[in-house]
Design a protein around this motif. Structure first.
Motif, PDB file in Angstrom:
ATOM      1  N   LYS A  69       0.925  -1.139  -0.030  1.00  0.00           N
ATOM      2  CA  LYS A  69       0.072   0.023  -0.082  1.00  0.00           C
ATOM      3  C   LYS A  69       0.869   1.323   0.103  1.00  0.00           C
ATOM      4  N   LYS A  89      -2.162   7.118   4.282  1.00  0.00           N
ATOM      5  CA  LYS A  89      -3.510   6.397   4.352  1.00  0.00           C
ATOM      6  C   LYS A  89      -4.383   7.126   3.465  1.00  0.00           C
ATOM      7  N   GLU A  90      -4.455   8.668   3.177  1.00  0.00           N
ATOM      8  CA  GLU A  90      -5.387   9.124   2.658  1.00  0.00           C
ATOM      9  C   GLU A  90      -5.374   9.100   1.046  1.00  0.00           C
ATOM     10  N   THR A 125      -3.883   6.004   0.041  1.00  0.00           N
ATOM     11  CA  THR A 125      -4.257   4.772  -0.406  1.00  0.00           C
ATOM     12  C   THR A 125      -5.918   4.637  -0.480  1.00  0.00           C
ATOM     13  N   LYS A 126      -6.751   5.402   0.244  1.00  0.00           N
ATOM     14  CA  LYS A 126      -7.939   5.327   0.194  1.00  0.00           C
ATOM     15  C   LYS A 126      -8.285   5.769  -1.121  1.00  0.00           C
ATOM     16  N   LYS A 168      -8.606  12.419  -6.756  1.00  0.00           N
ATOM     17  CA  LYS A 168      -9.902  12.270  -6.869  1.00  0.00           C
ATOM     18  C   LYS A 168     -10.415  12.982  -7.963  1.00  0.00           C
ATOM     19  N   GLU A 205      -7.638   3.026  -3.796  1.00  0.00           N
ATOM     20  CA  GLU A 205      -8.836   2.232  -3.775  1.00  0.00           C
ATOM     21  C   GLU A 205     -10.063   2.412  -4.405  1.00  0.00           C
ATOM     22  N   TYR A 206     -10.267   3.752  -4.216  1.00  0.00           N
ATOM     23  CA  TYR A 206     -11.522   4.418  -4.867  1.00  0.00           C
ATOM     24  C   TYR A 206     -11.460   4.314  -6.374  1.00  0.00           C
TER      25      TYR A 206
END
Length: 95
Positions: A13, A17-18, A20-21, A78, A24-25
């Motif tokens: 990963k 963590k942000e 990584t999210k 994003k 995944e999105y």
């Protein structure tokens, strides 16, 4: 070989963590992650390869290993995913 012909799974990963999210999105939306060598941790590829999409090439963007502002960079990724030309033009078919 087209990128649509294979799926790349990355077991490691991203250290943030942000981000990584967001990765995944992106994968949930069909984007493909390819591990990269060098300054980028990896590359996100849009799987649609539409001629109207960014000069007729795969939408792709680098995932930096250590962005200066990880929150901003996660939002940036994003926006790229959400603004995909294919998704925008075909969202009724995808629902």
């Amino acid at each position: 070989m087209s990128i649509n012909n294979y799926i790349i799974k990355i077991s490691k990963k991203h250290p943030n963590k942000e981000i990584t999210k967001i990765i995944e999105y992106a994968q949930e939306k069909g984007w493909i992650v390819k591990k990269s060598n060098g300054h980028a941790w990896g590359i996100l590829y849009c799987p649609y390869n539409d001629i109207k999409c960014r000069a007729g090439k795969h939408c792709k963007t680098s995932i930096w290993s250590t962005p200066t502002d990880s929150q901003y960079f996660a939002k940036h990724l994003k926006r790229i995913i959400d603004k995909c030309n294919y998704i925008e033009e075909n969202k009724d078919e995808l629902l």
